[in-house]
Design a protein around this motif. Structure first.
Motif, mmCIF file in Angstrom:
data_model
loop_
_atom_site.group_PDB
_atom_site.id
_atom_site.type_symbol
_atom_site.label_atom_id
_atom_site.label_comp_id
_atom_site.label_asym_id
_atom_site.label_seq_id
_atom_site.Cartn_x
_atom_site.Cartn_y
_atom_site.Cartn_z
ATOM 1 N N GLN A 72 1.174 -0.838 -0.242
ATOM 2 C CA GLN A 72 0.177 0.312 0.251
ATOM 3 C C GLN A 72 0.871 1.402 -0.080
ATOM 4 N N VAL A 73 2.170 1.238 0.400
ATOM 5 C CA VAL A 73 2.772 2.092 0.336
ATOM 6 C C VAL A 73 3.727 2.370 -0.571
ATOM 7 N N GLU A 74 4.095 1.846 -1.309
ATOM 8 C CA GLU A 74 4.425 2.083 -2.517
ATOM 9 C C GLU A 74 3.380 1.984 -3.575
ATOM 10 N N LYS A 75 2.704 2.185 -3.337
ATOM 11 C CA LYS A 75 1.044 2.401 -4.193
ATOM 12 C C LYS A 75 0.986 3.805 -3.770
ATOM 13 N N ALA A 76 0.565 3.855 -2.887
ATOM 14 C CA ALA A 76 0.805 5.743 -2.892
ATOM 15 C C ALA A 76 1.424 6.212 -3.221
ATOM 16 N N ASN A 77 3.309 5.635 -2.860
ATOM 17 C CA ASN A 77 4.200 6.483 -3.782
ATOM 18 C C ASN A 77 3.774 7.022 -4.743
ATOM 19 N N GLN A 80 1.577 9.127 -5.516
ATOM 20 C CA GLN A 80 2.085 10.490 -5.664
ATOM 21 C C GLN A 80 3.098 11.070 -6.536
ATOM 22 N N GLN A 81 3.905 10.421 -6.900
ATOM 23 C CA GLN A 81 4.637 10.801 -7.500
ATOM 24 C C GLN A 81 4.113 11.009 -9.111
ATOM 25 N N GLY A 82 2.675 10.538 -9.383
ATOM 26 C CA GLY A 82 1.921 10.952 -10.422
ATOM 27 C C GLY A 82 1.436 12.667 -10.156
#
Length: 86
Positions: A72-77, A80-82
């Motif tokens: 989930q943290v990786e998806k949120a990251n 966020q970059q997008g």
């Protein structure tokens, strides 16, 4: 005299037999005690195995939750970059 010697030998043999019987009884009692100890140890090991299995299951669940949280943290990251702020 010979009869007296034979009676003494018989008395000695009877004493030896009684002593052996007592020793056999004592060995039997000790074997019974050892058997009880092994049964107690088996019960303790069984109880500990149940605890170990519980801990193992909790570790596996914790690992799965941690993996899910990391995903989930990786998806949120990535999201966020997008995002572009203007």
């Amino acid at each position: 005299e010979r009869l007296r010697v034979q009676m003494q030998e018989q008395a000695i043999n009877e004493a030896i037999v009684r002593e052996r019987e007592d020793e056999i009884r004592e060995i039997h009692q000790n074997v019974t005690k050892v058997n009880e100890i092994f049964k107690d140890l088996a019960e303790i090991v069984n109880d500990q195995q149940e605890d170990i299995n519980t801990v193992e299951a909790m570790i596996e669940k914790s690992h799965a939750h941690a993996r899910s949280g990391l995903d989930q943290v990786e998806k949120a990251n990535e999201h966020q970059q997008g995002c572009v702020l203007s």
